[in-house]
Design a protein around this motif. Structure first.
Motif, PDB file in Angstrom:
ATOM      1  N   GLU A 165     -11.439 -17.532  64.849  1.00 57.39           N
ATOM      2  CA  GLU A 165     -10.684 -18.341  63.891  1.00 57.39           C
ATOM      3  C   GLU A 165      -9.628 -17.457  63.234  1.00 57.39           C
ATOM      4  N   VAL A 166      -8.383 -17.908  63.252  1.00 55.75           N
ATOM      5  CA  VAL A 166      -7.292 -17.222  62.571  1.00 55.75           C
ATOM      6  C   VAL A 166      -6.536 -18.281  61.773  1.00 55.75           C
ATOM      7  N   ASN A 167      -6.534 -18.119  60.464  1.00 61.67           N
ATOM      8  CA  ASN A 167      -5.861 -19.083  59.576  1.00 61.67           C
ATOM      9  C   ASN A 167      -6.302 -20.517  59.847  1.00 61.67           C
ATOM     10  N   GLY A 168      -7.595 -20.689  60.072  1.00 57.32           N
ATOM     11  CA  GLY A 168      -8.145 -22.029  60.281  1.00 57.32           C
ATOM     12  C   GLY A 168      -7.940 -22.600  61.665  1.00 57.32           C
ATOM     13  N   LYS A 169      -7.402 -21.811  62.592  1.00 61.60           N
ATOM     14  CA  LYS A 169      -7.157 -22.291  63.954  1.00 61.60           C
ATOM     15  C   LYS A 169      -7.952 -21.444  64.936  1.00 61.60           C
TER      16      LYS A 169
END
Length: 182
Positions: A165-169
């Motif tokens: 997960e990176v910045n909610g993605k």
């Protein structure tokens, strides 16, 4: 790494606040404020841990997005689904190549330029989720007709992939793949 540093700082601040609350020579008002800070820090840490937790639905969502992007030959959308620091290892007939995100995207674009009737299929199995990462067995099948020869081409890639997960993605962080050309 940044997430771990932030968590360590939060834990350190909360530990300091708890220690201050229980020191004998500290004024009661300072003790109460220290306990309030420790409680707030703990709550923020728990909320941030929960915010980064992945689940199997995040993996399935990733699969649907990358399938749509590949079938639409949308390099930019695929680029958004691969972490900037991703490592992609492709092996075929005993030879291996380690590609960066940009090299992988360039290779995709080159293949698409030589293809007509392109189709991409993806299957995912053996999903193991741990905190903010998931590992899965991913099998992709790309099929097309070579524009120059008219011959049917089919690439099957079986990979062990790590998603995060990176910045909610959800994005791909690593893939180690065996490629078969049929």
């Amino acid at each position: 790494m940044k997430k771990l540093i932030k968590k360590a700082v939060k834990i350190g601040a909360a530990t300091f606040a708890v220690q201050s609350a229980f020191k004998k020579n500290v004024a009661p008002r300072v003790r109460l404020m220290s306990l309030a800070v420790a409680t707030t820090m703990t709550a923020v840490s728990l909320v941030s841990i929960e915010a980064y937790a992945m689940d199997e639905s995040a993996v399935q969502d990733f699969v649907a997005k990358i399938s749509k992007a590949a079938n639409g030959q949308n390099k930019d959308q695929i680029g958004r689904l691969i972490d900037d620091e991703a490592i992609i290892v492709l092996s075929r007939n005993g030879d291996s190549a380690t590609l960066t995100k940009q090299e992988y995207l360039a290779r995709l674009q080159k293949n698409w330029a030589q293809a007509s009737d392109y189709h991409y299929d993806i299957q995912v199995d053996n999903i193991v989720v741990s905190s903010d990462q998931a590992r899965a067995q991913i099998t992709t099948t790309e099929s097309w007709k070579d524009k120059k020869t008219g011959n049917a081409v089919r690439h099957v890639m079986s990979s062990r992939s790590t998603l995060t997960e990176v910045n909610g993605k959800t994005v791909m962080l690593r893939a180690v793949a065996q490629v078969t050309v049929q």
